[in-house]
Design a protein around this motif. Structure first.
Motif, mmCIF file in Angstrom:
data_model
loop_
_atom_site.group_PDB
_atom_site.id
_atom_site.type_symbol
_atom_site.label_atom_id
_atom_site.label_comp_id
_atom_site.label_asym_id
_atom_site.label_seq_id
_atom_site.Cartn_x
_atom_site.Cartn_y
_atom_site.Cartn_z
ATOM 1 N N SER A 1 26.220 40.105 -5.793
ATOM 2 C CA SER A 1 27.147 39.265 -6.554
ATOM 3 C C SER A 1 27.605 38.061 -5.737
ATOM 4 O O SER A 1 27.719 36.947 -6.272
ATOM 5 N N ILE A 2 27.880 38.269 -4.455
ATOM 6 C CA ILE A 2 28.275 37.157 -3.582
ATOM 7 C C ILE A 2 27.140 36.147 -3.482
ATOM 8 O O ILE A 2 27.362 34.931 -3.588
ATOM 9 N N CYS A 3 25.919 36.636 -3.283
ATOM 10 C CA CYS A 3 24.768 35.731 -3.174
ATOM 11 C C CYS A 3 24.540 34.955 -4.468
ATOM 12 O O CYS A 3 24.291 33.742 -4.431
ATOM 13 N N ILE A 4 24.630 35.629 -5.598
ATOM 14 C CA ILE A 4 24.447 34.958 -6.885
ATOM 15 C C ILE A 4 25.554 33.944 -7.114
ATOM 16 O O ILE A 4 25.315 32.839 -7.608
ATOM 17 N N GLY A 5 26.783 34.280 -6.745
ATOM 18 C CA GLY A 5 27.903 33.350 -6.909
ATOM 19 C C GLY A 5 27.721 32.083 -6.093
ATOM 20 O O GLY A 5 27.943 30.975 -6.592
ATOM 21 N N PHE A 6 27.310 32.227 -4.823
ATOM 22 C CA PHE A 6 27.079 31.046 -3.996
ATOM 23 C C PHE A 6 25.884 30.244 -4.498
ATOM 24 O O PHE A 6 25.901 29.007 -4.496
ATOM 25 N N ALA A 7 24.826 30.922 -4.941
ATOM 26 C CA ALA A 7 23.653 30.214 -5.459
ATOM 27 C C ALA A 7 23.995 29.445 -6.733
ATOM 28 O O ALA A 7 23.574 28.294 -6.910
ATOM 29 N N LEU A 8 24.763 30.061 -7.612
ATOM 30 C CA LEU A 8 25.184 29.390 -8.844
ATOM 31 C C LEU A 8 26.065 28.190 -8.513
ATOM 32 O O LEU A 8 25.885 27.105 -9.088
ATOM 33 N N ALA A 9 26.994 28.351 -7.585
ATOM 34 C CA ALA A 9 27.872 27.251 -7.193
ATOM 35 C C ALA A 9 27.064 26.097 -6.592
ATOM 36 O O ALA A 9 27.288 24.928 -6.932
ATOM 37 N N ALA B 1 36.425 31.659 -0.192
ATOM 38 C CA ALA B 1 35.216 31.241 -0.898
ATOM 39 C C ALA B 1 34.301 32.424 -1.179
ATOM 40 O O ALA B 1 33.684 32.505 -2.248
ATOM 41 N N GLY B 2 34.218 33.366 -0.246
ATOM 42 C CA GLY B 2 33.392 34.555 -0.469
ATOM 43 C C GLY B 2 33.925 35.425 -1.588
ATOM 44 O O GLY B 2 33.161 35.923 -2.420
ATOM 45 N N PHE B 3 35.246 35.618 -1.631
ATOM 46 C CA PHE B 3 35.832 36.413 -2.704
ATOM 47 C C PHE B 3 35.648 35.716 -4.045
ATOM 48 O O PHE B 3 35.308 36.347 -5.052
ATOM 49 N N TRP B 4 35.874 34.406 -4.071
ATOM 50 C CA TRP B 4 35.704 33.632 -5.293
ATOM 51 C C TRP B 4 34.243 33.706 -5.748
ATOM 52 O O TRP B 4 33.952 33.855 -6.936
ATOM 53 N N SER B 5 33.317 33.623 -4.812
ATOM 54 C CA SER B 5 31.898 33.720 -5.123
ATOM 55 C C SER B 5 31.553 35.094 -5.681
ATOM 56 O O SER B 5 30.762 35.211 -6.624
ATOM 57 N N MET B 6 32.153 36.131 -5.112
ATOM 58 C CA MET B 6 31.901 37.480 -5.614
ATOM 59 C C MET B 6 32.386 37.624 -7.061
ATOM 60 O O MET B 6 31.707 38.201 -7.904
ATOM 61 N N MET B 7 33.551 37.063 -7.354
ATOM 62 C CA MET B 7 34.091 37.157 -8.718
ATOM 63 C C MET B 7 33.236 36.368 -9.710
ATOM 64 O O MET B 7 32.914 36.861 -10.789
ATOM 65 N N SER B 8 32.847 35.157 -9.357
ATOM 66 C CA SER B 8 32.040 34.367 -10.283
ATOM 67 C C SER B 8 30.636 34.948 -10.411
ATOM 68 O O SER B 8 30.057 34.944 -11.495
ATOM 69 N N GLY B 9 30.093 35.471 -9.324
ATOM 70 C CA GLY B 9 28.786 36.130 -9.399
ATOM 71 C C GLY B 9 28.827 37.386 -10.237
ATOM 72 O O GLY B 9 27.900 37.660 -11.012
ATOM 73 N N THR B 10 29.897 38.158 -10.120
ATOM 74 C CA THR B 10 30.053 39.358 -10.946
ATOM 75 C C THR B 10 30.152 38.988 -12.420
ATOM 76 O O THR B 10 29.513 39.615 -13.271
ATOM 77 N N PHE B 11 30.933 37.961 -12.724
ATOM 78 C CA PHE B 11 31.047 37.517 -14.113
ATOM 79 C C PHE B 11 29.699 37.046 -14.653
ATOM 80 O O PHE B 11 29.317 37.376 -15.776
ATOM 81 N N PHE B 12 28.959 36.287 -13.845
ATOM 82 C CA PHE B 12 27.654 35.791 -14.271
ATOM 83 C C PHE B 12 26.681 36.944 -14.511
ATOM 84 O O PHE B 12 25.964 36.965 -15.522
ATOM 85 N N LEU B 13 26.654 37.916 -13.606
ATOM 86 C CA LEU B 13 25.768 39.074 -13.787
ATOM 87 C C LEU B 13 26.170 39.912 -14.999
ATOM 88 O O LEU B 13 25.307 40.404 -15.733
#
Length: 109
Positions: free
Chosen positions: A11-19, A87-99
């Motif tokens: 989820s963190i990786c997907i969040g950073f990639a999406l951002a 930024a990592g926590f925010w990325s995890m949340m946005s990646g989780t939402f995207f997944l």
């Protein structure tokens, strides 16, 4: 590695990639870097459209500004570490939402 830890890391990786994809796409179209200054135009449709964009693009913007500030302003390591955690926590949340959205639409099983 437990499945929960792997899911969180993914989820963190997907969040950073999406951002990163969003910010680089914005920069390619508008020829200027994205930033939180998009919210300073007052009450306008463009400002309201910037909110969902910034929700998902924020981890990249936070890290870009933090690393630039570390080089230019010589920010302390504690500040950089705190910004990285945020930024990592925010990325995890946005990646989780995207997944979760991809799973709900049937793209992922």
């Amino acid at each position: 590695m437990t499945p929960e830890a792997f899911n969180t890391f993914f989820s963190i990786c997907i969040g950073f990639a999406l951002a990163g994809a969003l910010v680089n796409g914005y920069q390619a179209v508008s020829q200027r870097p994205a930033g939180f200054g998009l919210l300073q135009d007052g009450v306008a449709p463009k400002t309201f459209a910037a909110v969902p964009f910034l929700v998902f693009a924020a981890p990249f913007i936070i890290m870009r500004n933090t690393l630039r500030g570390m080089r230019v302003e010589s920010r302390r390591v504690e500040f950089v570490a705190m910004a990285t955690v945020i930024a990592g926590f925010w990325s995890m949340m946005s990646g989780t939402f995207f997944l979760m959205t991809l799973r709900a639409t049937g793209v992922l099983s």
